[in-house]
Design a protein around this motif. Structure first.
Motif, PDB file in Angstrom:
ATOM      1  N   ALA A  18       0.839  -1.205   0.000  1.00  0.00           N
ATOM      2  CA  ALA A  18       0.000   0.000   0.000  1.00  0.00           C
ATOM      3  C   ALA A  18       0.868   1.246   0.000  1.00  0.00           C
ATOM      4  O   ALA A  18       0.555   2.245  -0.636  1.00  0.00           O
ATOM      5  N   ALA A  19       1.969   1.190   0.717  1.00  0.00           N
ATOM      6  CA  ALA A  19       2.877   2.342   0.767  1.00  0.00           C
ATOM      7  C   ALA A  19       3.532   2.573  -0.585  1.00  0.00           C
ATOM      8  O   ALA A  19       3.807   3.703  -0.974  1.00  0.00           O
ATOM      9  N   THR A  22       1.039   4.478  -2.930  1.00  0.00           N
ATOM     10  CA  THR A  22       0.633   5.820  -2.542  1.00  0.00           C
ATOM     11  C   THR A  22       1.849   6.718  -2.509  1.00  0.00           C
ATOM     12  O   THR A  22       2.659   6.619  -1.609  1.00  0.00           O
ATOM     13  N   PRO A  24       4.178  10.020  -1.906  1.00  0.00           N
ATOM     14  CA  PRO A  24       4.104  11.104  -0.943  1.00  0.00           C
ATOM     15  C   PRO A  24       3.588  12.365  -1.613  1.00  0.00           C
ATOM     16  O   PRO A  24       3.843  12.597  -2.785  1.00  0.00           O
ATOM     17  N   ARG A  83       3.614  12.616   3.729  1.00  0.00           N
ATOM     18  CA  ARG A  83       2.300  11.990   3.612  1.00  0.00           C
ATOM     19  C   ARG A  83       1.341  12.554   4.652  1.00  0.00           C
ATOM     20  O   ARG A  83       1.755  12.992   5.727  1.00  0.00           O
ATOM     21  N   GLU A  86      -3.155  10.433   8.146  1.00  0.00           N
ATOM     22  CA  GLU A  86      -3.964   9.210   8.147  1.00  0.00           C
ATOM     23  C   GLU A  86      -3.306   8.059   7.385  1.00  0.00           C
ATOM     24  O   GLU A  86      -3.742   6.929   7.467  1.00  0.00           O
ATOM     25  N   GLU A  87      -2.240   8.328   6.652  1.00  0.00           N
ATOM     26  CA  GLU A  87      -1.519   7.284   5.917  1.00  0.00           C
ATOM     27  C   GLU A  87      -0.247   6.893   6.666  1.00  0.00           C
ATOM     28  O   GLU A  87       0.110   7.505   7.660  1.00  0.00           O
ATOM     29  N   THR A  88       0.413   5.867   6.134  1.00  0.00           N
ATOM     30  CA  THR A  88       1.683   5.443   6.717  1.00  0.00           C
ATOM     31  C   THR A  88       2.657   6.611   6.696  1.00  0.00           C
ATOM     32  O   THR A  88       2.850   7.227   5.652  1.00  0.00           O
ATOM     33  N   GLU A  90       5.623   8.968   6.160  1.00  0.00           N
ATOM     34  CA  GLU A  90       6.797   8.981   5.292  1.00  0.00           C
ATOM     35  C   GLU A  90       7.124  10.418   4.907  1.00  0.00           C
ATOM     36  O   GLU A  90       6.240  11.184   4.553  1.00  0.00           O
TER      37      GLU A  90
END
Length: 149
Positions: A18-19, A22, A24, A83, A86-88, A90
């Motif tokens: 997922a990372a 997506t 940055p 990012r 709410e996301e991982t 980074e």
């Protein structure tokens, strides 16, 4: 050495699919500090440098598209991305690092590429005296030169 970096990057992308999908996003609103109408907001990368000779660690700000010095290095941040919360998490920055060696007229290009805060070893500056890595991306108003912590 490039094969090792490519293997590490591939392993990271497979471990966190997922990372990998997506990208940055550049910061668009102030993260730290406040901008007023009198002073324009300036995007910056927060970098940390290590002088291996003195074992001194320095945290410094590098405005986008402006050179900053660290020892004999001249560092220019061309882009900084962070990012959303709410996301991982980074943070990544595209850096150009030149060295101004004493007694030489030409500058030596040491590093050009993306650095990642979560995995600094994937794309690292290789220098016998200095290490530089990315800490954060922020927007700071012209009045305050240091983000609040």
């Amino acid at each position: 050495m490039d094969l090792i970096r490519a293997s590490c990057l591939a392993a990271t992308l497979f471990a966190f699919p997922a990372a990998a999908q997506t990208p940055p996003v550049p910061i668009e609103k102030p993260v730290q500090g406040t901008a007023t109408s009198d002073t324009p907001a300036e995007p910056m990368a927060i970098l940390r440098g290590l002088d291996k000779i003195t074992a001194r660690i320095t945290t410094f700000e590098a405005p986008i598209d402006k050179q900053v010095g660290f020892g004999t290095l001249l560092i220019t941040v061309r882009a900084c991305a962070k990012r959303p919360p709410e996301e991982t998490p980074e943070v990544s920055a595209f850096l150009e690092v030149l060295e101004r060696r004493p007694g030489e007229t030409e500058m030596v290009n040491l590093f050009t590429g993306w650095m990642f805060a979560s995995s600094p070893a994937i794309s690292a500056l290789e220098h016998p005296v200095y290490d530089v890595w990315v800490i954060d991306c922020t927007i700071v108003s012209g009045e305050s030169s240091r983000p609040s912590q």
